[in-house]
Scaffold this motif. Structure first.
Motif, mmCIF file in Angstrom:
data_model
loop_
_atom_site.group_PDB
_atom_site.id
_atom_site.type_symbol
_atom_site.label_atom_id
_atom_site.label_comp_id
_atom_site.label_asym_id
_atom_site.label_seq_id
_atom_site.Cartn_x
_atom_site.Cartn_y
_atom_site.Cartn_z
ATOM 1 N N ASP A 47 43.774 -8.864 38.241
ATOM 2 C CA ASP A 47 44.566 -7.669 37.947
ATOM 3 C C ASP A 47 45.289 -7.808 36.608
ATOM 4 O O ASP A 47 45.431 -6.827 35.871
ATOM 5 C CB ASP A 47 45.597 -7.434 39.056
ATOM 6 N N ILE A 48 45.778 -9.000 36.327
ATOM 7 C CA ILE A 48 46.466 -9.277 35.064
ATOM 8 C C ILE A 48 45.954 -10.601 34.518
ATOM 9 O O ILE A 48 45.917 -11.603 35.234
ATOM 10 C CB ILE A 48 48.000 -9.374 35.241
ATOM 11 N N MET B 27 45.626 -5.702 31.386
ATOM 12 C CA MET B 27 45.911 -5.120 32.691
ATOM 13 C C MET B 27 44.675 -4.386 33.209
ATOM 14 O O MET B 27 44.050 -3.622 32.456
ATOM 15 C CB MET B 27 47.068 -4.123 32.596
ATOM 16 N N LEU C 282 45.062 -1.231 38.388
ATOM 17 C CA LEU C 282 46.431 -1.663 38.644
ATOM 18 C C LEU C 282 47.422 -0.708 37.988
ATOM 19 O O LEU C 282 48.432 -0.320 38.598
ATOM 20 C CB LEU C 282 46.641 -3.086 38.128
ATOM 21 N N LEU C 283 47.143 -0.331 36.747
ATOM 22 C CA LEU C 283 48.028 0.602 36.052
ATOM 23 C C LEU C 283 48.047 1.960 36.738
ATOM 24 O O LEU C 283 49.092 2.622 36.820
ATOM 25 C CB LEU C 283 47.597 0.752 34.598
ATOM 26 N N ALA D 189 50.309 1.664 39.684
ATOM 27 C CA ALA D 189 51.719 1.551 39.314
ATOM 28 C C ALA D 189 52.295 2.879 38.853
ATOM 29 O O ALA D 189 53.499 3.122 38.964
ATOM 30 C CB ALA D 189 51.884 0.505 38.214
ATOM 31 N N LYS E 232 57.114 -3.958 38.315
ATOM 32 C CA LYS E 232 56.314 -3.138 39.211
ATOM 33 C C LYS E 232 54.903 -3.700 39.348
ATOM 34 O O LYS E 232 54.346 -3.793 40.447
ATOM 35 C CB LYS E 232 56.269 -1.703 38.681
ATOM 36 N N LEU E 233 54.313 -4.115 38.237
ATOM 37 C CA LEU E 233 52.959 -4.671 38.260
ATOM 38 C C LEU E 233 52.918 -6.002 39.012
ATOM 39 O O LEU E 233 51.938 -6.309 39.692
ATOM 40 C CB LEU E 233 52.446 -4.851 36.835
ATOM 41 N N ALA F 100 50.147 -6.629 41.809
ATOM 42 C CA ALA F 100 48.991 -7.423 41.386
ATOM 43 C C ALA F 100 48.561 -8.401 42.475
ATOM 44 O O ALA F 100 49.359 -9.229 42.928
ATOM 45 C CB ALA F 100 49.318 -8.179 40.103
ATOM 46 N N ARG G 264 46.428 -12.819 39.568
ATOM 47 C CA ARG G 264 46.821 -13.020 38.182
ATOM 48 C C ARG G 264 46.234 -14.345 37.703
ATOM 49 O O ARG G 264 46.128 -15.291 38.476
ATOM 50 C CB ARG G 264 48.338 -13.049 38.027
#
Length: 296
Positions: A109-110, A151, A155-156, A159, A177-178, A182, A185
């Motif tokens: 996700d990140i 990102m 996911l964005l 959010a 928030k992320l 997430a 990561r």
């Protein structure tokens, strides 16, 4: 499903003379990778639009309330599976290609890389995100460097948009928030982003006014976070950050030549955060995270 390309999004307003170097940095470091550049211009009058119309980018010409509204506009048009956010006065570095490969391999996700800050072309700070994972405390008290992360578009979308009413505190707000959303990561030990410190920068101008603006924005962010806090410990962490932000805003106002505002800000910091435990916690976390990156 989003395409397997990297979408580089950029909010922009009167970006000259730094903008051409920012755009060319994307084309240089991602020359061998599928990517797109989406620029949301809020109404430039300094030659920015003339440059962008011939720069091979997707250009959004639309007035906006802030750089975050421009950012949201750019993200809404992204076709890529992952998003990279580039400021119009900064540079993407070669490590972003490593992050992009890491993202595709692990479907995280990140994906976080390292960042640096440069003044007059000389690097004056480097992040240390590799030291440990992000946490609410590290996002609040360390250097967030949201731009050194890729990102996942999904996911964005989960959010929601960056808030447009809390100013520069939106970076930390969105990272928090992320972090909650997430599922996976990961970290790639490559330097992916350069922030340029210069007199016209909104966040890196290194003036007392720019410091005050950042701390004032952080205070607006804490008010929004308090409304969303889920437990006593989280509220205590937010209050600890707010206490130091208020005092830092007062210090910046004083050295910026506004002693009356400085006194008001200082009194407000103690009035709004009377708990000695919050001050002690804030000072401890500030000493622990000062000058460090916020992790991966």
């Amino acid at each position: 499903m989003k395409e397997s390309i990297l979408s580089v999004v950029m909010p922009c307003l009167n970006g000259m003379p730094h903008l051409p170097a920012a755009i060319e940095s994307v084309k240089s470091v991602l020359s061998g990778d599928s990517h797109e550049i989406i620029v949301a211009d809020g109404g430039s009058t300094d030659g920015t639009l003339d440059y962008l119309r011939n720069a091979g980018v997707t250009l959004i010409e639309k007035p906006d309330r802030s750089l975050y509204e421009g950012l949201n506009n750019a993200i809404s048009l992204a076709h890529g599976q992952y998003i990279a956010w580039l400021n119009s006065d900064d540079l993407l570095l070669g490590g972003v290609a490593d992050l992009w490969r890491k993202a595709r391999e692990g479907q995280a996700d990140i994906v976080t890389g390292e960042a640096e800050i440069a003044s007059d072309g000389k690097v004056v700070w480097r992040s240390d995100h590799h030291v440990g994972p992000m946490s609410p405390a590290s996002i609040l008290f360390a250097v967030p460097t949201v731009n050194s992360r890729l990102m996942h578009t999904g996911l964005l979308q989960a959010a929601g948009p960056f808030p447009c009413d809390i100013g520069l505190g939106a970076d930390r707000y969105m990272l928090l928030k992320l972090l909650r959303l997430a599922g996976r990561r990961t970290f790639q030990p490559s330097t992916a982003y350069r922030y340029n410190s210069h007199s016209g920068s909104k966040t890196m101008a290194a003036t007392w006014k720019s410091y005050r603006d950042v701390h004032d924005a952080n205070l607006r962010m804490t008010r929004a976070l308090r409304d969303e806090a889920s437990g006593q410990d989280e509220r205590g962490l937010i209050d600890a950050f707010a206490s130091l932000s208020g005092l830092a805003a007062a210090r910046a106002a004083f050295f910026g030549g506004e002693p009356i505002k400085a006194m008001g800000d200082g009194l407000a910091a103690f009035r709004d955060n009377p708990s000695p435990a919050n001050w002690y916690r804030g000072l401890s976390l500030y000493r622990h995270y000062r000058g460090h990156g916020s992790g991966w």
